[in-house]
Write a protein that holds these residues in place. Structure first.
Motif, PDB file in Angstrom:
ATOM      1  N   ASP A 173       0.809  -1.220   0.000  1.00 47.71           N
ATOM      2  CA  ASP A 173       0.000   0.000   0.000  1.00 47.71           C
ATOM      3  C   ASP A 173       0.844   1.273   0.000  1.00 47.71           C
ATOM      4  OD1 ASP A 173       1.041   0.013   2.545  1.00 47.71           O
ATOM      5  OD2 ASP A 173      -0.882  -0.002   3.583  1.00 47.71           O
ATOM      6  N   GLY A 174       2.167   1.134  -0.120  1.00 48.49           N
ATOM      7  CA  GLY A 174       3.037   2.295  -0.186  1.00 48.49           C
ATOM      8  C   GLY A 174       3.560   2.767   1.150  1.00 48.49           C
ATOM      9  N   THR A 175       3.103   2.189   2.253  1.00 45.62           N
ATOM     10  CA  THR A 175       3.666   2.513   3.561  1.00 45.62           C
ATOM     11  C   THR A 175       4.935   1.700   3.778  1.00 45.62           C
ATOM     12  OG1 THR A 175       2.316   0.827   4.670  1.00 45.62           O
ATOM     13  CG2 THR A 175       1.392   3.063   4.485  1.00 45.62           C
ATOM     14  N   VAL A 176       5.658   2.000   4.837  1.00 47.50           N
ATOM     15  CA  VAL A 176       6.953   1.364   5.084  1.00 47.50           C
ATOM     16  C   VAL A 176       6.953   0.675   6.443  1.00 47.50           C
ATOM     17  CG1 VAL A 176       9.439   1.747   5.383  1.00 47.50           C
ATOM     18  CG2 VAL A 176       8.175   3.007   3.613  1.00 47.50           C
ATOM     19  N   LEU A 177       7.372  -0.574   6.445  1.00 44.06           N
ATOM     20  CA  LEU A 177       7.621  -1.310   7.685  1.00 44.06           C
ATOM     21  C   LEU A 177       9.097  -1.202   8.015  1.00 44.06           C
ATOM     22  CD1 LEU A 177       7.133  -3.509   9.919  1.00 44.06           C
ATOM     23  CD2 LEU A 177       7.569  -5.204   8.113  1.00 44.06           C
ATOM     24  N   SER A 178       9.428  -0.753   9.224  1.00 44.68           N
ATOM     25  CA  SER A 178      10.815  -0.701   9.693  1.00 44.68           C
ATOM     26  C   SER A 178      10.926  -1.533  10.961  1.00 44.68           C
ATOM     27  CB  SER A 178      11.253   0.740   9.966  1.00 44.68           C
ATOM     28  OG  SER A 178      11.261   1.500   8.774  1.00 44.68           O
ATOM     29  N   ALA A 179      11.912  -2.421  10.997  1.00 45.66           N
ATOM     30  CA  ALA A 179      12.086  -3.288  12.159  1.00 45.66           C
ATOM     31  C   ALA A 179      13.559  -3.603  12.339  1.00 45.66           C
ATOM     32  CB  ALA A 179      11.296  -4.586  11.981  1.00 45.66           C
ATOM     33  N   PRO A 180      14.016  -3.806  13.592  1.00 48.49           N
ATOM     34  CA  PRO A 180      15.413  -4.159  13.835  1.00 48.49           C
ATOM     35  C   PRO A 180      15.749  -5.531  13.246  1.00 48.49           C
ATOM     36  CG  PRO A 180      14.338  -3.380  15.848  1.00 48.49           C
ATOM     37  CD  PRO A 180      13.259  -3.618  14.848  1.00 48.49           C
ATOM     38  N   TRP A 181      16.849  -5.595  12.522  1.00 51.31           N
ATOM     39  CA  TRP A 181      17.311  -6.847  11.931  1.00 51.31           C
ATOM     40  C   TRP A 181      17.411  -7.947  12.972  1.00 51.31           C
ATOM     41  CZ3 TRP A 181      18.762  -9.633   7.666  1.00 51.31           C
ATOM     42  CH2 TRP A 181      19.727 -10.627   7.823  1.00 51.31           C
ATOM     43  N   ASP A 182      17.933  -7.634  14.136  1.00 49.48           N
ATOM     44  CA  ASP A 182      18.231  -8.663  15.137  1.00 49.48           C
ATOM     45  C   ASP A 182      16.998  -9.189  15.846  1.00 49.48           C
ATOM     46  OD1 ASP A 182      21.245  -8.693  15.068  1.00 49.48           O
ATOM     47  OD2 ASP A 182      20.920  -6.577  15.509  1.00 49.48           O
ATOM     48  N   THR A 183      15.858  -8.512  15.719  1.00 44.69           N
ATOM     49  CA  THR A 183      14.651  -8.985  16.399  1.00 44.69           C
ATOM     50  C   THR A 183      13.652  -9.640  15.440  1.00 44.69           C
ATOM     51  OG1 THR A 183      13.483  -6.866  16.170  1.00 44.69           O
ATOM     52  CG2 THR A 183      14.895  -7.149  18.112  1.00 44.69           C
ATOM     53  N   ILE A 184      13.898  -9.552  14.141  1.00 45.19           N
ATOM     54  CA  ILE A 184      12.987 -10.185  13.173  1.00 45.19           C
ATOM     55  C   ILE A 184      13.167 -11.703  13.225  1.00 45.19           C
ATOM     56  CG2 ILE A 184      12.358 -10.387  10.738  1.00 45.19           C
ATOM     57  CD1 ILE A 184      13.396  -7.539  10.346  1.00 45.19           C
ATOM     58  N   TYR A 185      12.076 -12.417  13.196  1.00 44.69           N
ATOM     59  CA  TYR A 185      12.113 -13.875  13.179  1.00 44.69           C
ATOM     60  C   TYR A 185      12.142 -14.314  11.712  1.00 44.69           C
ATOM     61  CZ  TYR A 185      10.917 -18.674  14.597  1.00 44.69           C
ATOM     62  OH  TYR A 185      10.922 -20.031  14.841  1.00 44.69           O
ATOM     63  N   PHE A 186      13.309 -14.737  11.241  1.00 42.05           N
ATOM     64  CA  PHE A 186      13.451 -15.180   9.860  1.00 42.05           C
ATOM     65  C   PHE A 186      13.243 -16.687   9.771  1.00 42.05           C
ATOM     66  CE2 PHE A 186      16.022 -11.252   9.798  1.00 42.05           C
ATOM     67  CZ  PHE A 186      15.387 -10.597   8.743  1.00 42.05           C
ATOM     68  N   THR A 187      12.585 -17.096   8.715  1.00 43.72           N
ATOM     69  CA  THR A 187      12.291 -18.513   8.537  1.00 43.72           C
ATOM     70  C   THR A 187      12.048 -18.801   7.066  1.00 43.72           C
ATOM     71  OG1 THR A 187      10.818 -20.328   9.229  1.00 43.72           O
ATOM     72  CG2 THR A 187       9.805 -18.192   8.866  1.00 43.72           C
ATOM     73  N   LEU A 188      12.097 -20.055   6.700  1.00 45.55           N
ATOM     74  CA  LEU A 188      11.687 -20.452   5.357  1.00 45.55           C
ATOM     75  C   LEU A 188      10.166 -20.539   5.303  1.00 45.55           C
ATOM     76  CD1 LEU A 188      14.233 -23.282   4.448  1.00 45.55           C
ATOM     77  CD2 LEU A 188      14.346 -20.851   3.864  1.00 45.55           C
ATOM     78  N   GLY A 189       9.608 -20.232   4.144  1.00 44.50           N
ATOM     79  CA  GLY A 189       8.179 -20.363   3.934  1.00 44.50           C
ATOM     80  C   GLY A 189       7.913 -21.236   2.723  1.00 44.50           C
ATOM     81  N   ARG A 190       6.661 -21.599   2.528  1.00 38.96           N
ATOM     82  CA  ARG A 190       6.257 -22.371   1.347  1.00 38.96           C
ATOM     83  C   ARG A 190       5.158 -21.612   0.631  1.00 38.96           C
ATOM     84  NH1 ARG A 190       8.070 -27.665   1.253  1.00 38.96           N
ATOM     85  NH2 ARG A 190       7.977 -27.297  -0.985  1.00 38.96           N
ATOM     86  N   GLY A 191       5.445 -21.234  -0.607  1.00 33.44           N
ATOM     87  CA  GLY A 191       4.427 -20.633  -1.448  1.00 33.44           C
ATOM     88  C   GLY A 191       3.852 -21.686  -2.367  1.00 33.44           C
ATOM     89  N   THR A 192       2.739 -21.358  -3.012  1.00 33.95           N
ATOM     90  CA  THR A 192       2.094 -22.312  -3.899  1.00 33.95           C
ATOM     91  C   THR A 192       2.073 -21.767  -5.312  1.00 33.95           C
ATOM     92  OG1 THR A 192       0.677 -23.028  -2.098  1.00 33.95           O
ATOM     93  CG2 THR A 192       0.026 -23.685  -4.312  1.00 33.95           C
TER      94      THR A 192
END
Length: 338
Positions: A173-192
Motif C-alpha cells: 500500500d506504499g507505507t513502510v515497515l521498519s524493524a530491527p534486523w536482530d529482532t525479526i524472526y526469519f524462517t523459510l516459507g512455502r508458497g504455492t
C-alpha cells in the motif's frame, strides 16, 4: 555477451551470474503468494516456522546466491527487489487477456444485434443480452486481476541498513515497515505455484511482545523448488548484514536498473527470459512468443506504476560515502541493460 543475448535472450544475465537464477526452468514456478493471497498474520508461530528458522548469527556453509536481487549496494545499505519482481507483468497479462476476450465478445454480440439486426424471436435477444452480461462480468474480473499490478508500484524494495541494523520494507500500500534486523524472526516459507508446486521462500516475521504471535510478514525475492537455493540466498543477505559488503561482493555481478526510474522494456524482457534460462531448448523456444507478450505487459505495468520512494531519513541513509569502495549499482551492467 551480445552474442549470447542475440541467440538466447535472458541467458546473458544468468550465465554471467554463474547460473544464479535459481530454478529458472520454466514459468511453472510462478508464485504470487503474498500478492494475490496475503500472508497469514495475527496467528501463532507454526511448527514449520520453528523447524526452519534462520538465525542471524549462524553461518551456513553454502554458496552465495544473489538471485539478481540487488538494486544498489554500498557499505551501509543493500536494496533488494521484492518476491514478485522476477515475474512482474504476468498477473496483469492474465487480467488483460480476460478484458480483451470480454471486449471482443461484447463487440461480436453487439454487431449481431445492431448491424446484423438479429430478429427478436426464439429468445435470441435474451440470449444476446445474457451473453453481454456474462462478457461484462469477465471484463470486470479481468480488470480487477490486472489492477493487482497496473497503477501500483514498479517494485516493492527492501532495504537492509547495516549501520542502524534496521530492515525497511516497502509495503503493497506504499507505507513502510521498519524493524530491527536482530529482532525479526526469519524462517523459510512455502508458497504455492499455479500447478500446486510448493516453492521455498525466505520470510521475515514481526512478532508481538509475547514472542509467538505473528503480527506481520514480508518475504525476500527468491521463490525456488530447491531448499538449498533458499539457504544460499539467505546466506547472501545474512553475510551482508553480519560481515559486510566485502563478504558478498563476488556474488553481485549485475544490479537491477530500478533506482528512481521505471524498468526499461529491454531490461524487463531480459529478466523474463532469464527465468527460462535453464529450460531445455525445446521449452525455451516454445516460451519465446509468450515471453515477448509477457514483456509487453510488464512494460505496461512499469509505465503505469509509481517509482517507490522511502521517507527522507531512509533515502538519505542509502547514499554512500564519497570514498566508499563498495558501491554497486546499474552502472556496472552492460550498456543496454543500465
Amino acid at each position: 555477451m551480445a552474442i549470447c543475448r542475440q541467440f538466447r535472450t535472458g541467458r546473458a544475465w544468468n550465465a554471467a551470474c554463474g547460473g544464479q537464477v535459481a530454478d529458472a526452468s520454466g514459468s511453472w514456478l510462478m508464485d504470487f503468494t503474498g500478492l494475490t493471497k496475503k500472508f497469514p498474520n495475527n496467528r501463532p508461530l507454526s511448527d514449520f516456522e520453528r523447524e526452519h528458522r534462520l538465525l542471524q548469527k549462524k553461518r551456513l556453509d553454502v554458496p552465495l546466491l544473489a538471485q539478481l536481487c540487488v538494486v544498489t549496494m554500498n557499505s551501509r545499505t543493500l536494496v533488494s527487489v521484492d518476491r514478485w519482481y522476477a515475474y512482474r507483468g504476468y498477473i496483469a497479462l492474465l487480467g488483460l487477456i480476460g478484458v480483451a476476450f470480454a471486449v471482443g465478445g461484447i463487440a461480436m454480440l453487439a454487431w449481431i444485434l445492431l448491424i446484423d439486426k438479429a430478429p427478436n424471436e426464439n429468445g435470441i435477444w435474451e440470449a444476446i443480452f445474457f451473453g453481454i452480461v456474462m462478457f461484462a462480468g469477465l471484463g470486470v474480473a479481468g480488470a480487477w486481476v490486472a489492477r493487482k499490478e497496473l497503477f501500483r508500484w514498479t517494485y516493492y524494495p527492501i532495504v537492509l541498513d547495516r549501520k542502524t541494523r534496521q530492515v525497511h520494507v516497502f509495503r503493497l500500500d506504499g507505507t513502510v515497515l521498519s524493524a530491527p534486523w536482530d529482532t525479526i524472526y526469519f524462517t523459510l516459507g512455502r508458497g504455492t505455484g499455479p500447478v500446486g508446486a510448493f516453492n521455498w521462500d525466505i520470510r521475515g516475521l514481526i512478532l508481538a511482545e509475547d514472542g509467538v504471535t505473528v503480527k506481520e510478514t514480508f518475504a525476500f525475492c527468491i521463490t525456488t523448488g530447491e531448499i538449498e537455493h533458499a539457504h544460499s540466498h539467505w546466506e547472501f543477505l545474512r553475510r551482508y548484514m553480519q560481515e559486510g559488503p566485502a563478504a558478498v561482493r563476488e556474488a553481485v555481478l549485475y544490479c537491477m536498473p530500478l533506482e528512481r526510474r521505471p524498468e526499461s522494456f529491454a531490461v524487463g524482457k531480459e529478466r523474463i527470459f532469464a527465468n527460462d534460462a535453464h529450460a531445455p531448448a525445446f521449452m525455451y523456444l516454445t516460451m519465446i512468443p509468450f515471453n515477448y507478450v509477457h514483456a509487453l505487459a510488464r512494460w505496461l505495468v512499469m509505465r503505469t506504476s509509481k517509482v517507490p520512494v522511502f521517507p527522507p531519513a531512509i533515502e538519505a541513509a542509502r547514499r554512500p560515502e564519497p570514498d566508499d569502495p563498495y558501491v554497486f549499482d546499474a552502472s556496472m551492467n552492460p550498456e543496454d541493460l543500465r
